[in-house]
Scaffold this motif. Structure first.
Motif, PDB file in Angstrom:
ATOM      1  N   ARG A 130     -65.468 -21.474  43.667  1.00 18.79           N
ATOM      2  CA  ARG A 130     -64.909 -22.803  43.924  1.00 18.79           C
ATOM      3  C   ARG A 130     -65.701 -23.849  43.147  1.00 18.79           C
ATOM      4  N   MET A 131     -64.985 -24.707  42.444  1.00 20.04           N
ATOM      5  CA  MET A 131     -65.622 -25.827  41.764  1.00 20.04           C
ATOM      6  C   MET A 131     -64.673 -27.020  41.809  1.00 20.04           C
ATOM      7  N   PRO A 132     -65.208 -28.240  41.899  1.00 17.24           N
ATOM      8  CA  PRO A 132     -64.350 -29.424  41.925  1.00 17.24           C
ATOM      9  C   PRO A 132     -63.488 -29.496  40.665  1.00 17.24           C
ATOM     10  N   PRO A 178     -67.690 -33.432  44.146  1.00 16.51           N
ATOM     11  CA  PRO A 178     -67.421 -32.512  45.261  1.00 16.51           C
ATOM     12  C   PRO A 178     -67.600 -33.182  46.614  1.00 16.51           C
ATOM     13  N   GLY A 195     -60.786 -31.187  49.207  1.00 18.94           N
ATOM     14  CA  GLY A 195     -60.920 -29.943  48.455  1.00 18.94           C
ATOM     15  C   GLY A 195     -59.614 -29.366  47.958  1.00 18.94           C
ATOM     16  N   ASP A 240     -59.729 -28.600  44.344  1.00 20.36           N
ATOM     17  CA  ASP A 240     -60.788 -27.719  43.845  1.00 20.36           C
ATOM     18  C   ASP A 240     -60.193 -26.559  43.055  1.00 20.36           C
ATOM     19  N   ARG A 298     -62.223 -30.165  37.370  1.00 22.29           N
ATOM     20  CA  ARG A 298     -63.045 -30.508  36.209  1.00 22.29           C
ATOM     21  C   ARG A 298     -62.227 -30.250  34.946  1.00 22.29           C
ATOM     22  N   ASP A 304     -62.117 -39.219  46.024  1.00 20.11           N
ATOM     23  CA  ASP A 304     -62.705 -38.327  45.024  1.00 20.11           C
ATOM     24  C   ASP A 304     -62.038 -38.521  43.664  1.00 20.11           C
ATOM     25  N   ILE A 362     -55.962 -23.082  43.350  1.00 16.91           N
ATOM     26  CA  ILE A 362     -56.562 -24.352  43.748  1.00 16.91           C
ATOM     27  C   ILE A 362     -56.709 -24.381  45.268  1.00 16.91           C
ATOM     28  N   GLY A 363     -57.520 -25.300  45.746  1.00 27.47           N
ATOM     29  CA  GLY A 363     -57.818 -25.379  47.167  1.00 27.47           C
ATOM     30  C   GLY A 363     -56.608 -25.631  48.036  1.00 27.47           C
TER      31      GLY A 363
END
Length: 425
Positions: free
Chosen positions: A87-89, A104, A199, A202, A91, A111, A64-65
């Motif tokens: 990288r993806m938010p 994102p 992020g 993420d 989900r 967020d 993760i971020g």
């Protein structure tokens, strides 16, 4: 002469420790029982049904971020995280489109709040209950009674929120069922991932095998700087006398045990020191949870590289990864079963049945099932984890030693770097 240090174990903790010690001017010798580096996050050669070789992993991992130490180490080794990680938010969406997805680029906690408000299939009661609870956790400084379980911590949330958010987050982060998982550690994970940095939550999905992700580059970096690596060498015993430490008879100024807790306990006991015996008892008392990864072929492309699955007694997998969207062969899927207690064959059949029911994939064929029976320690409330210091000049590192995080790659890397900072006595 430079002081010397032996690092026993070349998983991510041991590699991080060896790199940090080498950077600090120590002469490093690294011992690894296996021939493949990486420990419980390593590459695994396999064959596709047509006979073509493919590199899989001994378990499908997510970063993760918020993994700042891990991402920083990768950059130091010349690895670009944006290239090797997708990288993806955050989900947690299911095949039917339900669930939560964080937008994102938004700053925390906006967020998360936006993700809650936009969660598909949730009632306003579901959303309001989670928002109230999240704000209450934040107001309390993300602290709770150490004896509290995640189940108790989240008792006021609706069943849907617990099933579609809390359970997946808990099982993926702590690898422990929520009724047995530590509420305090869970809150720490939520704080660092969801409420600290843009992020941080993420999802970072590997586009390459776990060996390429870090261990191979780490071994090359160490070799270039004179560190010695002995792969395929299981250390039999360590000893201590007035001249320092010995590892199978070879002298060192200090030793770091970066192997699994049961192996570290065995070696610490072999030192014959009173404090080492007490440390060994703590390490041996840890309970462990399994993680299984079922690889299957013949599937159609999924709507996203990662989907959440609705798990139950008859549907054991919590997540499925489309490896074809992550640099692997098309049609290759990886199903993850955390806190698994089933045997390999019946587990594999249940996962394939789950794929037919929830994903509509009737033609999947099993390729390989990997079961790590002691993948992580059970992160339970009030757990006493062994400290990093065993005795003067003898340290331990790994994702199981004292620390605020559960058994994760980030916890391992941070532990390894901290152990190297102590240096030999």
């Amino acid at each position: 002469m430079r002081k010397s240090i032996a690092v026993v174990g070349a998983g991510w903790a041991g590699l991080a420790c060896a790199i940090e010690a080498t950077r600090g001017g120590l002469a490093v010798t690294l011992f690894e029982a296996a021939r493949t580096l990486g420990g419980r996050a390593r590459a695994l050669p396999a064959q596709m049904p047509d006979g073509k070789p493919v590199i899989l992993d001994n378990g499908q991992h997510i970063l993760i971020g918020a993994y700042s130490a891990t991402l920083g180490l990768m950059r130091e080794l010349g690895i670009d995280p944006e290239t090797v990680l997708k990288r993806m938010p955050l989900r947690l969406r299911f095949a039917d489109g339900g669930g939560l997805a964080v937008p994102p680029g938004w700053p925390p906690p906006l967020d998360l709040l936006a993700g809650i408000l936009g969660a598909r299939g949730w009632s306003w009661h579901d959303k309001a209950a989670l928002m109230r609870r999240a704000l209450a956790w934040r107001a309390a400084g993300f602290l709770c009674d150490p004896r509290t379980s995640v189940g108790q911590l989240c008792a006021g949330l609706t069943p849907r929120v617990q099933r579609e958010l809390i359970e997946p987050l808990c099982i993926s982060a702590l690898n422990t069922p929520l009724e047995r998982a530590s509420g305090q550690v869970f809150l720490r994970v939520l704080h660092d991932a969801l409420f600290t940095e843009r992020g941080g939550a993420d999802l970072l999905l590997p586009r390459v095998d776990l060996g390429t992700l870090l261990p191979d580059a780490a071994a090359h970096w160490l070799a270039q700087r004179g560190a010695r690596l002995h792969a395929g060498t299981r250390v039999q015993a360590i000893g201590h006398d007035a001249t320092g430490w010995q590892v199978d008879g070879e002298r060192f100024d200090g030793v770091v045990l970066a192997c699994p807790p049961w192996e570290a306990a065995r070696l610490a006991e072999s030192a014959g020191l009173l404090e080492a015996a007490g440390w060994s008892r703590l390490a041996q008392a840890l309970e462990h949870e399994a993680i299984a990864t079922v690889y299957a072929t013949g599937g159609a492309a999924l709507p996203a590289p990662l989907l959440a699955l609705r798990s139950s007694a008859g549907a054991p997998a919590q997540f499925v990864f489309d490896r074809g969207q992550l640099g692997g062969p098309q049609g290759l899927l990886a199903f993850v079963v955390s806190a698994s207690r089933e045997e390999r064959e019946p587990l594999q059949q249940r996962v394939l049945a789950q794929a037919r029911e929830q994903l509509g994939l009737a033609d999947l064929r099993p390729l390989l099932s990997v079961v790590e029976k002691r993948a992580t320690f059970a992160c339970t409330p009030g757990l006493q984890r062994p400290p990093a210091r065993i005795a003067a000049g003898l340290l331990a590192c790994g994702d199981y030693v004292e620390g605020p995080y559960p058994a994760t790659i980030e916890g391992a890397v941070r532990s390894g770097r901290a152990a190297a900072a102590f240096g030999p006595a």
